[in-house]
Design a protein around this motif. Structure first.
Motif, PDB file in Angstrom:
ATOM      1  N   VAL A  20       0.836  -1.206   0.000  1.00  0.00           N
ATOM      2  CA  VAL A  20       0.000   0.000   0.000  1.00  0.00           C
ATOM      3  C   VAL A  20       0.868   1.251   0.000  1.00  0.00           C
ATOM      4  O   VAL A  20       0.634   2.195  -0.767  1.00  0.00           O
ATOM      5  N   VAL A  21       1.881   1.266   0.846  1.00  0.00           N
ATOM      6  CA  VAL A  21       2.777   2.426   0.904  1.00  0.00           C
ATOM      7  C   VAL A  21       3.526   2.573  -0.410  1.00  0.00           C
ATOM      8  O   VAL A  21       3.676   3.688  -0.930  1.00  0.00           O
ATOM      9  N   GLY A  22       3.982   1.459  -0.979  1.00  0.00           N
ATOM     10  CA  GLY A  22       4.672   1.511  -2.267  1.00  0.00           C
ATOM     11  C   GLY A  22       3.772   2.081  -3.353  1.00  0.00           C
ATOM     12  O   GLY A  22       4.191   2.955  -4.126  1.00  0.00           O
ATOM     13  N   LEU A  23       2.560   1.594  -3.414  1.00  0.00           N
ATOM     14  CA  LEU A  23       1.607   2.120  -4.396  1.00  0.00           C
ATOM     15  C   LEU A  23       1.360   3.608  -4.165  1.00  0.00           C
ATOM     16  O   LEU A  23       1.342   4.396  -5.113  1.00  0.00           O
ATOM     17  N   GLY A  24       1.215   3.991  -2.904  1.00  0.00           N
ATOM     18  CA  GLY A  24       1.000   5.402  -2.582  1.00  0.00           C
ATOM     19  C   GLY A  24       2.169   6.281  -2.987  1.00  0.00           C
ATOM     20  O   GLY A  24       1.987   7.375  -3.528  1.00  0.00           O
ATOM     21  N   LEU A  25       3.375   5.810  -2.751  1.00  0.00           N
ATOM     22  CA  LEU A  25       4.560   6.596  -3.117  1.00  0.00           C
ATOM     23  C   LEU A  25       4.723   6.724  -4.629  1.00  0.00           C
ATOM     24  O   LEU A  25       5.026   7.808  -5.138  1.00  0.00           O
ATOM     25  N   VAL A  26       4.514   5.613  -5.345  1.00  0.00           N
ATOM     26  CA  VAL A  26       4.605   5.656  -6.807  1.00  0.00           C
ATOM     27  C   VAL A  26       3.535   6.595  -7.360  1.00  0.00           C
ATOM     28  O   VAL A  26       3.811   7.429  -8.235  1.00  0.00           O
ATOM     29  N   ALA A  27       2.313   6.476  -6.837  1.00  0.00           N
ATOM     30  CA  ALA A  27       1.221   7.342  -7.299  1.00  0.00           C
ATOM     31  C   ALA A  27       1.540   8.802  -6.998  1.00  0.00           C
ATOM     32  O   ALA A  27       1.299   9.680  -7.837  1.00  0.00           O
ATOM     33  N   THR A  28       2.079   9.073  -5.826  1.00  0.00           N
ATOM     34  CA  THR A  28       2.425  10.448  -5.462  1.00  0.00           C
ATOM     35  C   THR A  28       3.461  11.016  -6.426  1.00  0.00           C
ATOM     36  O   THR A  28       3.334  12.155  -6.883  1.00  0.00           O
ATOM     37  N   PHE A  29       4.472  10.236  -6.732  1.00  0.00           N
ATOM     38  CA  PHE A  29       5.497  10.685  -7.677  1.00  0.00           C
ATOM     39  C   PHE A  29       4.880  10.979  -9.048  1.00  0.00           C
ATOM     40  O   PHE A  29       5.128  12.032  -9.642  1.00  0.00           O
ATOM     41  N   LEU A  30       4.048  10.053  -9.536  1.00  0.00           N
ATOM     42  CA  LEU A  30       3.409  10.259 -10.833  1.00  0.00           C
ATOM     43  C   LEU A  30       2.494  11.487 -10.819  1.00  0.00           C
ATOM     44  O   LEU A  30       2.454  12.259 -11.780  1.00  0.00           O
ATOM     45  N   ILE A  31       1.776  11.664  -9.735  1.00  0.00           N
ATOM     46  CA  ILE A  31       0.869  12.807  -9.619  1.00  0.00           C
ATOM     47  C   ILE A  31       1.649  14.107  -9.663  1.00  0.00           C
ATOM     48  O   ILE A  31       1.246  15.067 -10.327  1.00  0.00           O
ATOM     49  N   LEU A  32       2.774  14.156  -8.958  1.00  0.00           N
ATOM     50  CA  LEU A  32       3.593  15.369  -8.972  1.00  0.00           C
ATOM     51  C   LEU A  32       4.111  15.685 -10.365  1.00  0.00           C
ATOM     52  O   LEU A  32       4.178  16.847 -10.770  1.00  0.00           O
ATOM     53  N   VAL A  33       4.457  14.649 -11.132  1.00  0.00           N
ATOM     54  CA  VAL A  33       4.951  14.848 -12.490  1.00  0.00           C
ATOM     55  C   VAL A  33       3.814  15.274 -13.420  1.00  0.00           C
ATOM     56  O   VAL A  33       3.957  16.215 -14.213  1.00  0.00           O
ATOM     57  N   ILE A  34       2.686  14.612 -13.316  1.00  0.00           N
ATOM     58  CA  ILE A  34       1.545  14.873 -14.204  1.00  0.00           C
ATOM     59  C   ILE A  34       0.863  16.196 -13.885  1.00  0.00           C
ATOM     60  O   ILE A  34       0.346  16.871 -14.779  1.00  0.00           O
ATOM     61  N   LYS A  35       0.892  16.586 -12.620  1.00  0.00           N
ATOM     62  CA  LYS A  35       0.144  17.772 -12.171  1.00  0.00           C
ATOM     63  C   LYS A  35       0.536  19.039 -12.927  1.00  0.00           C
ATOM     64  O   LYS A  35      -0.291  19.917 -13.149  1.00  0.00           O
ATOM     65  N   GLN A  79       1.363  19.347 -16.103  1.00  0.00           N
ATOM     66  CA  GLN A  79       0.794  19.388 -17.450  1.00  0.00           C
ATOM     67  C   GLN A  79      -0.719  19.172 -17.468  1.00  0.00           C
ATOM     68  O   GLN A  79      -1.433  19.860 -18.178  1.00  0.00           O
ATOM     69  N   LYS A  80      -1.187  18.194 -16.702  1.00  0.00           N
ATOM     70  CA  LYS A  80      -2.603  17.811 -16.732  1.00  0.00           C
ATOM     71  C   LYS A  80      -3.136  17.639 -15.307  1.00  0.00           C
ATOM     72  O   LYS A  80      -3.192  16.527 -14.779  1.00  0.00           O
ATOM     73  N   PRO A  81      -3.529  18.716 -14.652  1.00  0.00           N
ATOM     74  CA  PRO A  81      -3.999  18.607 -13.271  1.00  0.00           C
ATOM     75  C   PRO A  81      -5.236  17.724 -13.110  1.00  0.00           C
ATOM     76  O   PRO A  81      -5.399  17.071 -12.086  1.00  0.00           O
ATOM     77  N   VAL A  82      -6.080  17.671 -14.123  1.00  0.00           N
ATOM     78  CA  VAL A  82      -7.277  16.824 -14.037  1.00  0.00           C
ATOM     79  C   VAL A  82      -6.881  15.356 -13.976  1.00  0.00           C
ATOM     80  O   VAL A  82      -7.424  14.587 -13.175  1.00  0.00           O
ATOM     81  N   PHE A  83      -5.918  14.959 -14.808  1.00  0.00           N
ATOM     82  CA  PHE A  83      -5.456  13.575 -14.783  1.00  0.00           C
ATOM     83  C   PHE A  83      -4.769  13.252 -13.461  1.00  0.00           C
ATOM     84  O   PHE A  83      -4.879  12.130 -12.962  1.00  0.00           O
ATOM     85  N   ALA A  84      -4.061  14.203 -12.913  1.00  0.00           N
ATOM     86  CA  ALA A  84      -3.410  13.994 -11.621  1.00  0.00           C
ATOM     87  C   ALA A  84      -4.455  13.724 -10.549  1.00  0.00           C
ATOM     88  O   ALA A  84      -4.307  12.808  -9.730  1.00  0.00           O
ATOM     89  N   PHE A  85      -5.526  14.495 -10.552  1.00  0.00           N
ATOM     90  CA  PHE A  85      -6.595  14.270  -9.580  1.00  0.00           C
ATOM     91  C   PHE A  85      -7.257  12.915  -9.794  1.00  0.00           C
ATOM     92  O   PHE A  85      -7.514  12.184  -8.843  1.00  0.00           O
ATOM     93  N   LEU A  86      -7.530  12.564 -11.052  1.00  0.00           N
ATOM     94  CA  LEU A  86      -8.151  11.271 -11.345  1.00  0.00           C
ATOM     95  C   LEU A  86      -7.266  10.116 -10.889  1.00  0.00           C
ATOM     96  O   LEU A  86      -7.761   9.119 -10.355  1.00  0.00           O
ATOM     97  N   LEU A  87      -5.962  10.248 -11.079  1.00  0.00           N
ATOM     98  CA  LEU A  87      -5.029   9.217 -10.628  1.00  0.00           C
ATOM     99  C   LEU A  87      -5.066   9.105  -9.108  1.00  0.00           C
ATOM    100  O   LEU A  87      -5.105   7.996  -8.564  1.00  0.00           O
ATOM    101  N   ALA A  88      -5.074  10.235  -8.429  1.00  0.00           N
ATOM    102  CA  ALA A  88      -5.130  10.219  -6.963  1.00  0.00           C
ATOM    103  C   ALA A  88      -6.421   9.562  -6.478  1.00  0.00           C
ATOM    104  O   ALA A  88      -6.403   8.735  -5.551  1.00  0.00           O
ATOM    105  N   ALA A  89      -7.536   9.909  -7.101  1.00  0.00           N
ATOM    106  CA  ALA A  89      -8.818   9.320  -6.707  1.00  0.00           C
ATOM    107  C   ALA A  89      -8.821   7.820  -6.994  1.00  0.00           C
ATOM    108  O   ALA A  89      -9.267   7.020  -6.157  1.00  0.00           O
ATOM    109  N   PHE A  90      -8.309   7.430  -8.150  1.00  0.00           N
ATOM    110  CA  PHE A  90      -8.268   6.016  -8.526  1.00  0.00           C
ATOM    111  C   PHE A  90      -7.422   5.207  -7.548  1.00  0.00           C
ATOM    112  O   PHE A  90      -7.843   4.144  -7.087  1.00  0.00           O
ATOM    113  N   VAL A  91      -6.252   5.714  -7.210  1.00  0.00           N
ATOM    114  CA  VAL A  91      -5.370   4.997  -6.281  1.00  0.00           C
ATOM    115  C   VAL A  91      -6.022   4.907  -4.901  1.00  0.00           C
ATOM    116  O   VAL A  91      -5.978   3.861  -4.243  1.00  0.00           O
TER     117      VAL A  91
END
Length: 129
Positions: A6-21, A23-35
């Motif tokens: 769970v922590v690993g998934l959370g950390l990977v998602a956080t990193f991806l969200i920071l990168v995506i945010k 360019q595409k803040p909507v996708f970053a939010f969707l990824l956060a909600a999905f995770v």
């Protein structure tokens, strides 16, 4: 071991969200909600186990099923309201998150009325007239 996943998934998602945010803040939010939803769903089996144990304990203690069901519903409302409020806050909607929390608290009060009524009736019966 599950916490590491769970922590690993959370950390990977956080990193991806920071990168995506950027360019595409909507996708970053969707990824956060999905995770968040995936983590919540991954706990469903554990929640079912806990409910089973509580039901067995309640049956052994001869506790009225109404009480156990009400308490489990109250716990469910609290967790769902908290999860919804957190997701809403992540989207930058603190005002709506506060309304979700308020609704959860009011629903919990409503659900607790039967238990409170029984407690008050019991106390009144114990007290001398």
């Amino acid at each position: 071991m599950e916490i590491i996943q769970v922590v690993g998934l959370g950390l990977v998602a956080t990193f991806l969200i920071l990168v995506i945010k950027e360019q595409k803040p909507v996708f970053a939010f969707l990824l956060a909600a999905f995770v968040g939803i995936m983590i919540f769903i991954s706990l469903a089996g554990k929640i079912a186990e806990v409910i089973g144990v509580l039901q067995n304990l309640a049956a052994q203690a001869r506790v009225n099923n109404l009480f156990l069901e009400t308490i489990l519903k109250i716990i469910g409302i609290a967790y769902i309201a908290e999860f919804g409020a957190q997701v809403t806050r992540d989207a930058g909607q603190g005002s709506i998150a506060s309304k979700i929390e308020l609704t959860g608290k009011i629903l919990i009060m409503v659900m607790a009325i039967p238990i409170i009524t029984v407690i008050i009736e019991t106390v009144v019966q114990i007290l001398p007239a």
